[in-house]
Every structure is written in C-alpha cells, then in structure tokens.
Design an enzyme around this catalytic site. Sequence first.
Site, short mmCIF file in Angstrom:
data_model
loop_
_atom_site.label_atom_id
_atom_site.label_comp_id
_atom_site.label_asym_id
_atom_site.label_seq_id
_atom_site.Cartn_x
_atom_site.Cartn_y
_atom_site.Cartn_z
N ARG A 72 0.84 -1.21 0.00
CA ARG A 72 0.00 0.00 0.00
C ARG A 72 0.87 1.25 0.00
O ARG A 72 1.77 1.39 0.82
CB ARG A 72 -0.91 0.01 1.22
N ARG A 141 -1.83 7.04 9.54
CA ARG A 141 -2.00 6.49 8.20
C ARG A 141 -2.00 7.62 7.16
O ARG A 141 -1.62 8.74 7.45
CB ARG A 141 -3.30 5.69 8.13
N LYS A 207 -3.93 1.99 15.02
CA LYS A 207 -3.86 2.86 13.85
C LYS A 207 -4.48 4.22 14.16
O LYS A 207 -5.33 4.36 15.03
CB LYS A 207 -4.57 2.22 12.66
N LYS A 209 -5.91 7.92 12.17
CA LYS A 209 -6.33 8.44 10.88
C LYS A 209 -6.73 9.91 10.98
O LYS A 209 -7.40 10.31 11.92
CB LYS A 209 -7.51 7.62 10.34
N CYS A 429 -14.98 -2.93 0.08
CA CYS A 429 -13.58 -3.25 0.37
C CYS A 429 -13.17 -4.46 -0.47
O CYS A 429 -14.02 -5.16 -1.02
CB CYS A 429 -13.41 -3.54 1.85
N CYS A 435 -7.83 -10.59 1.50
CA CYS A 435 -7.77 -10.07 2.87
C CYS A 435 -7.91 -11.20 3.89
O CYS A 435 -8.89 -11.96 3.86
CB CYS A 435 -8.87 -9.03 3.09
N CYS A 474 -15.87 -7.74 6.52
CA CYS A 474 -15.68 -7.96 7.96
C CYS A 474 -16.09 -6.68 8.68
O CYS A 474 -16.36 -5.66 8.04
CB CYS A 474 -14.22 -8.32 8.26
N CYS A 478 -13.59 -0.82 6.48
CA CYS A 478 -12.71 -0.10 5.55
C CYS A 478 -13.47 0.76 4.55
O CYS A 478 -12.98 1.81 4.15
CB CYS A 478 -11.81 -1.10 4.80
#
Length: 562
Positions: A72, A141, A207, A209, A429, A435, A474, A478
């Site tokens: 990514r 991120r 994470k 953001k 996603c 994934c 899931c 995302c």
Amino acid sequence: MQKKISKVEEEKDNSRYLRGTIREQLAQDTPCFDDSVNNILKFHGIYQQDDRDFRQAQDRQGREKHFIFMVRMKIPGGKVTSDQYLKMDELSDRYGNGTLRVTTRQGIQFHGVIKKNLKETMRALNRELITTLGACGDIERNVVTCPAPLQDRAQAQVQQYARKISDQLLPKTKAYHEIWLNGEQAYSGEQAAEIEPLYGKTYLPRKFKTAIAFPGDNCVDVYTHDIGLVAITDEKGDLSGFNVLVGGGLGMTHRKPETHPLLAKPLGYVNKDKILPLAEGIVKVQRDHGNRENRMRARMKYLIEEKGIEWFYAAVKQQTGFDLEPMREMGWKETPDHLGWHEMGGGRFFCGIFVPNGRIQDGAGKKLKSGFKKLVETFNPEIRFTPQQNILFAGIPVSGKEEFEGILKDFSIRREAEISTIERWSMACPALPTCGLALTESERVLPGVIRELEGVLTTLGLAGEHITVRMTGCPNGCSRPYTGEIGLVGSGLNTYALFLGGNFDGTRLNHLVSERVKGDEIVRSLVSVFEAFKSARASGERFGDFCNRLGVQELQKLIEAQ
C-alpha cells in the site's frame, strides 16, 4: 502492579524500531515471512496474505498456502504526478496482479506481489518519491483531504497541509531505508533515544487516521477519523485555520458491544500556524494514554469515550501549551463525488471518472487501466484519487476536452451519465480472496447486489434517489459502512449484518437492523423498506433520513414481513 500489554505491543517493543528480522528473512529463499514480523511488516506498508480461493485445494494436496503480499502506497491527499502514476501502472503489471486498487483513504494498493519481488517493488516506488512507510500499522495512516482543485477554493493550501501533517507524523526510524532501499545499517544502540522522538519504541496503541474537509463538502467522511479537520477560510477565500474534531473511528467486532463505531466530537478551532503542534499533541495524548492491553479498545475513540472530551482537551493543552478557540460556524451541503468536468481556472479543467470499487483494471468490455494510461500519456495531467475510490485527471486544457472524451469512448470507459445513481454512491472493500480478515465476499459480489437494487428502484420509480451503499467483508469498516444509508457488513460466509439509517452527509451513524442476512436475500429484504419510503416519506426526505425517523423496530417489522 505493571499492566499486561498485548502481544503486538511486545512485538513492537522488541522490533528495534520496526526492524525485527525482516531484512534477514527477506534474503531467505522462502515464500513468506514467519509470524514474528507479520505485524511489523504492516508499518512498512505490507500485508502478508494468501490467495484464499486456493486455500482448501492447497490444504487437500498437503501444500503450503499460496502466499502473496499487498503493498500500500501512502499518498497524502491522493495526489500524484503523471510520471508517478505511470510507474505504479507499470509495477502493477510487472510485480502485481495487473490491477491498481484505489483505497478509501486515497492511496493505491498492489495485490499479488510475491516475496522475492518485494524489495525491487519498494525500491522502484521510492525512486519515484512514493513511500509505503506508515501506510499501515499503529501509526498515522494516509492523511485524507478533498481532492477537487476547484478554482474558488483554498484547495491548494489545504493539500499542502495534508502533506505537512503527513510529514510531521511520519516515523523517523531508518529501518525502512536499511531494509528496502540502500541496505546500509543505520541503527545503533546509542542512537535509539533519537530514532522516534514522537512515537517511541512502541509507536501508537492502534492505527491513527486524519482527514481534512471543506465546509459544505464532506467527501472525506471527516467525522469518522481520529482527527477530523474542517478548513475555515477568510473573507478573501484564503485558509485561516481549522475546526478540530477528535475521536472518530468505525471498527468494531460482531457481538462485542464494548466495541462500536463512534463519530468525532468538536474540540475547538485552531489557526493554521498551530495545526502541526496541535496534531502532534493529540498523537502524544493517544500515545501516552491509549489502551495497550486490549487492541479491541485501543483506538483513540475509546480513550475519549472513557475519559470525556473535557479531560482530553486538558491533556492536549498540557502537550501543546495553548488553548483552542471556540468552533467556527460550519455546515454541510450536498456531498459531491467530483465526477465529470469542472473548471479549475486559467482555462484548465479536471475530469472525474468513476472506478467501480476502486479497481483499475481491464476486463468485462471496459479497459480502465489501458484507457487511464493513454490519458496520462496524452495529457500529462496531475492525478488525484478520491475518498470514494474514483480518479480525477486535473489540468486538462479546454482544447483537449474533445480528445479526452474520445479516448474514454475508445476504451469503453463509462461517463457519469451512464452510471446508475445507486452504483455511483456505492463502495466495497477488497475482502476475499486476499484479505486475511474477511469473513465473506465484498468487492466481487457488490456489483450483483447493485444490479438487483437498480431493478427494484427502477420498478418503484426511485432510480434517481441518491442512496449510499457500502459493503465490507468484515466489521473493521474499511469502506465506511457505518455511516452509509445502507451498510452491509460481513458476519459469516455469504452472510451480512444489515445497517440502515446513516445520512448522505456522513454526519450520523446508521443502526443495526438485522445481524444475519444471506447474500442472495439482501435486496429482497429491502423491498418493503423501499416501498414504505416511496409511500410515507416526507417532502424531500432522503432514504437514510426516512429509515432513521422510522426507527429500528419499525424497520425490522418491514423486513420480517417481506
């Protein structure tokens, strides 16, 4: 008594500032890395995966998994040059699966890279000044911002701040360069204290953001971020500062109510010259006080939920040494997707093109990848990826519009008028087969769901309604399903949790109305809700607002009666 930290915290602590044994394992003739560095690889922008379409067959044959890697890129504001785009296009063919995947955070992903090609992939990207460092992992991120370079906006200034914030919060470890670029050992024990002055040895608990929006334009879903900034302009149209929102985040775990989506809360207004120390101060509060024992509760949203916004404000002030001003007035208008032609000023235009679920590829009679390459080679435009997973070609002269349209036609690339409203506002996603977290399909099945929805809405005379549909494989969220008017969240094989009642502006969470809906029953379960919407909506009422007004119990009755 010392608190017990999670396994991932131990791995970070022992990683020697994101080194682990990545370099040593990279030199080994094996198809994968061992589990000791999987989490550390993410900080470098790499996910180790396997092709789950082949997993059962591999198991039956007694063969190991077919390991592949997702790489990514971290692209602040989604802005790249023509040369950078062409290099990504080339590398996706040479080392990936031949596709480019635009993310909902304005980045690009390669899928299907094998281990022996990782290093050259990373080196080639960095030669074009594209990094993957910090695109994943417990760290800041990609910084997201509105990509549209409209002539009446301070967009260029905001784009600069997206880059500045990204640079300010980038990790300082030299591990990335040692492993992927020059191969020289740059780490020593004496340097350790200086390597990560912001993050320290264990980086953030989870994470992190950040997004920057414009007043009236919430194309970035600003309330779903740890830090949400809304640009405020002065009477001349220049950027003066930012309204600051904190504590948004969408990830959750099914049937664990202690985990849940939350929208960001107002913190205050800050002048633009103080935004960098403020962003760093907020990160430091999360670094020092975020939950490092339970990763399910490690996002900053839970810290603010537990401690309160007043406590958080005081903790940030202790880090920065200054107060914030009261929030400035702001509001939201029609949230645009920036498709089609728009003036930039100076006789130049940008054109937004729809990319189904962000996958730039050739196939099914449409040649997006080849067509986009031709456009870039012909016009040398600036490229901007959008939070809706689409692409903008900027800087097209008025004299080039006819040729541009001709290329789109030659490669069978659809214009916005050829795309149904329900498809235009849908996102998914990647999910299966790549994934590792996916419980079920998303990107590969959403087109079929959209076709069914198109038929139902057309029959009911609702085809022109703007309705956001977001699907994930899931509950990590995302594609931001929890703010969608229709959210479909994978809960098991071919099974989805159904959420309804978010709003088009992205300022309200939706509601869980059914925990388990089979994939082939999704549209059928919604027919009665659409019928009720048509017959009982208030004047000008949108679908999400109608569902929110109706409430969960009434929605469940409609679905159960279907």
